[in-house]
Design a protein around this motif. Structure first.
Motif, PDB file in Angstrom:
ATOM      1  N   CYS A   6      25.816   6.872 -87.465  1.00  7.94           N
ATOM      2  CA  CYS A   6      26.154   5.376 -88.306  1.00  7.94           C
ATOM      3  C   CYS A   6      25.803   4.440 -89.214  1.00  7.94           C
ATOM      4  O   CYS A   6      24.720   4.835 -89.943  1.00  7.94           O
ATOM      5  CB  CYS A   6      25.709   4.428 -86.207  1.00  7.94           C
ATOM      6  N   PRO A   7      26.098   3.888 -89.857  1.00  2.00           N
ATOM      7  CA  PRO A   7      26.294   3.177 -90.569  1.00  2.00           C
ATOM      8  C   PRO A   7      25.596   2.016 -90.851  1.00  2.00           C
ATOM      9  O   PRO A   7      24.811   2.157 -92.200  1.00  2.00           O
ATOM     10  CB  PRO A   7      28.139   2.758 -91.021  1.00  2.00           C
ATOM     11  N   TRP A   8      25.447   1.796 -90.177  1.00  2.77           N
ATOM     12  CA  TRP A   8      24.272   0.638 -89.706  1.00  2.77           C
ATOM     13  C   TRP A   8      22.650   0.937 -88.665  1.00  2.77           C
ATOM     14  O   TRP A   8      21.713   0.154 -89.390  1.00  2.77           O
ATOM     15  CB  TRP A   8      24.595  -0.276 -88.533  1.00  2.77           C
ATOM     16  N   CYS A   9      22.769   2.052 -88.577  1.00  2.00           N
ATOM     17  CA  CYS A   9      21.188   2.520 -87.191  1.00  2.00           C
ATOM     18  C   CYS A   9      21.012   3.538 -88.046  1.00  2.00           C
ATOM     19  O   CYS A   9      20.048   4.618 -87.908  1.00  2.00           O
ATOM     20  CB  CYS A   9      21.692   2.607 -86.357  1.00  2.00           C
ATOM     21  N   GLY A  10      21.786   4.905 -88.743  1.00  3.61           N
ATOM     22  CA  GLY A  10      21.438   5.791 -89.299  1.00  3.61           C
ATOM     23  C   GLY A  10      21.863   6.886 -88.454  1.00  3.61           C
ATOM     24  O   GLY A  10      22.360   6.686 -87.083  1.00  3.61           O
ATOM     25  N   PRO A  11      20.934   8.301 -88.303  1.00  2.24           N
ATOM     26  CA  PRO A  11      22.169   9.384 -87.289  1.00  2.24           C
ATOM     27  C   PRO A  11      21.471   8.779 -85.969  1.00  2.24           C
ATOM     28  O   PRO A  11      20.413   8.986 -85.784  1.00  2.24           O
ATOM     29  CB  PRO A  11      20.898  10.711 -88.233  1.00  2.24           C
ATOM     30  N   ARG A  12      22.197   9.216 -85.458  1.00  2.00           N
ATOM     31  CA  ARG A  12      21.788   8.549 -83.417  1.00  2.00           C
ATOM     32  C   ARG A  12      22.407  10.365 -82.751  1.00  2.00           C
ATOM     33  O   ARG A  12      23.721  10.557 -83.289  1.00  2.00           O
ATOM     34  CB  ARG A  12      21.947   7.866 -83.022  1.00  2.00           C
ATOM     35  N   ASN A  13      22.241  10.131 -81.817  1.00  2.00           N
ATOM     36  CA  ASN A  13      22.259  11.439 -80.842  1.00  2.00           C
ATOM     37  C   ASN A  13      24.276  11.086 -80.117  1.00  2.00           C
ATOM     38  O   ASN A  13      24.079   9.467 -80.262  1.00  2.00           O
ATOM     39  CB  ASN A  13      21.936  11.744 -79.400  1.00  2.00           C
ATOM     40  N   ARG A  18      30.478   6.248 -77.912  1.00  2.00           N
ATOM     41  CA  ARG A  18      32.514   6.152 -77.679  1.00  2.00           C
ATOM     42  C   ARG A  18      33.085   6.523 -78.281  1.00  2.00           C
ATOM     43  O   ARG A  18      33.337   5.587 -79.698  1.00  2.00           O
ATOM     44  CB  ARG A  18      32.685   5.309 -77.064  1.00  2.00           C
ATOM     45  N   TYR A  19      33.694   7.759 -78.593  1.00  2.00           N
ATOM     46  CA  TYR A  19      34.655   7.914 -79.259  1.00  2.00           C
ATOM     47  C   TYR A  19      35.931   7.140 -79.317  1.00  2.00           C
ATOM     48  O   TYR A  19      36.189   7.806 -77.636  1.00  2.00           O
ATOM     49  CB  TYR A  19      35.167   9.326 -78.604  1.00  2.00           C
ATOM     50  N   VAL A  20      36.512   6.830 -80.006  1.00  2.00           N
ATOM     51  CA  VAL A  20      37.514   6.040 -79.748  1.00  2.00           C
ATOM     52  C   VAL A  20      38.747   6.957 -80.196  1.00  2.00           C
ATOM     53  O   VAL A  20      39.711   6.290 -79.313  1.00  2.00           O
ATOM     54  CB  VAL A  20      37.653   4.603 -80.912  1.00  2.00           C
ATOM     55  N   GLY A  21      38.929   7.257 -81.322  1.00  2.00           N
ATOM     56  CA  GLY A  21      39.941   8.173 -81.666  1.00  2.00           C
ATOM     57  C   GLY A  21      40.208   8.342 -82.765  1.00  2.00           C
ATOM     58  O   GLY A  21      39.646   8.084 -83.412  1.00  2.00           O
ATOM     59  N   GLU A  22      41.439   9.395 -83.483  1.00  2.00           N
ATOM     60  CA  GLU A  22      41.776   9.808 -84.162  1.00  2.00           C
ATOM     61  C   GLU A  22      42.402   8.144 -84.811  1.00  2.00           C
ATOM     62  O   GLU A  22      43.125   7.688 -84.600  1.00  2.00           O
ATOM     63  CB  GLU A  22      43.103  10.868 -84.353  1.00  2.00           C
ATOM     64  N   SER A  23      42.269   8.272 -86.529  1.00  2.24           N
ATOM     65  CA  SER A  23      42.385   6.985 -87.212  1.00  2.24           C
ATOM     66  C   SER A  23      43.956   7.022 -87.486  1.00  2.24           C
ATOM     67  O   SER A  23      44.571   8.836 -87.518  1.00  2.24           O
ATOM     68  CB  SER A  23      41.143   6.741 -88.286  1.00  2.24           C
ATOM     69  N   SER A  24      45.409   6.392 -87.375  1.00  4.71           N
ATOM     70  CA  SER A  24      46.097   6.703 -87.862  1.00  4.71           C
ATOM     71  C   SER A  24      46.847   4.792 -88.010  1.00  4.71           C
ATOM     72  O   SER A  24      46.179   4.227 -87.511  1.00  4.71           O
ATOM     73  CB  SER A  24      47.086   7.292 -87.097  1.00  4.71           C
ATOM     74  N   ALA A  25      47.545   5.475 -88.664  1.00  3.41           N
ATOM     75  CA  ALA A  25      48.326   3.266 -88.989  1.00  3.41           C
ATOM     76  C   ALA A  25      49.557   2.695 -88.194  1.00  3.41           C
ATOM     77  O   ALA A  25      50.163   4.167 -87.556  1.00  3.41           O
ATOM     78  CB  ALA A  25      49.545   3.605 -90.287  1.00  3.41           C
ATOM     79  N   MET A  59      25.451   1.864 -77.484  1.00  4.33           N
ATOM     80  CA  MET A  59      24.204   2.014 -77.197  1.00  4.33           C
ATOM     81  C   MET A  59      23.409   1.838 -77.824  1.00  4.33           C
ATOM     82  O   MET A  59      22.468   1.732 -78.849  1.00  4.33           O
ATOM     83  CB  MET A  59      23.608   3.292 -76.505  1.00  4.33           C
ATOM     84  N   GLY A  60      23.875   0.993 -79.556  1.00  3.32           N
ATOM     85  CA  GLY A  60      22.859   0.725 -80.558  1.00  3.32           C
ATOM     86  C   GLY A  60      23.418  -0.648 -80.915  1.00  3.32           C
ATOM     87  O   GLY A  60      23.334  -1.653 -80.458  1.00  3.32           O
ATOM     88  N   CYS A  61      23.985  -0.597 -82.594  1.00  2.00           N
ATOM     89  CA  CYS A  61      24.546  -2.035 -82.598  1.00  2.00           C
ATOM     90  C   CYS A  61      25.885  -2.378 -82.354  1.00  2.00           C
ATOM     91  O   CYS A  61      26.183  -3.675 -82.868  1.00  2.00           O
ATOM     92  CB  CYS A  61      24.478  -1.706 -84.268  1.00  2.00           C
ATOM     93  N   ARG A  62      26.322  -2.171 -81.736  1.00  2.00           N
ATOM     94  CA  ARG A  62      28.386  -2.417 -81.205  1.00  2.00           C
ATOM     95  C   ARG A  62      29.210  -2.238 -81.744  1.00  2.00           C
ATOM     96  O   ARG A  62      29.655  -3.442 -82.153  1.00  2.00           O
ATOM     97  CB  ARG A  62      27.617  -3.126 -79.897  1.00  2.00           C
ATOM     98  N   GLN A  63      28.956  -1.337 -83.065  1.00  2.00           N
ATOM     99  CA  GLN A  63      30.121  -1.148 -83.994  1.00  2.00           C
ATOM    100  C   GLN A  63      30.769  -0.787 -83.971  1.00  2.00           C
ATOM    101  O   GLN A  63      30.880   0.759 -84.027  1.00  2.00           O
ATOM    102  CB  GLN A  63      29.496  -1.690 -85.031  1.00  2.00           C
TER     103      GLN A  63
END
Length: 83
Positions: A6-13, A18-25, A59-63
């Motif tokens: 996580c860019p804000w909290c560091g490495p987490r389990n 939640r996996y949102v999905g593959e990024s696409s335009a 379950m962390g920063c909600r970002q």
């Protein structure tokens, strides 16, 4: 166990995310045909390579943030614009 950086909290389990999905335009809904819109919504590339994905740290920063993950090894690395 898979660790997600996580860019804000560091490495987490991975269970904290939640996996949102593959990024696409996203196509423009005003000019896109029904077939192209259906393809955008339901079809994924699923390559055996690095792909850019969107994750949510529920379950962390909600970002929401971007992440690159190798689909074969599950190794991860930050996406260029992860924040």
């Amino acid at each position: 166990m898979m660790l997600v950086p996580c860019p804000w909290c560091g490495p987490r389990n991975v269970a904290e995310f939640r996996y949102v999905g593959e990024s696409s335009a996203r196509p423009d809904p005003a000019t896109t045909s029904a077939s192209d819109w259906r393809t955008y919504l339901y079809t994924r590339r699923n390559p055996c390579d690095w792909i850019k994905e969107t994750w949510y740290h529920r379950m962390g920063c909600r970002q929401y943030f971007g992440l690159e993950r190798h689909t074969m090894t599950n190794r991860t690395r930050p996406a260029e614009s992860s924040r």
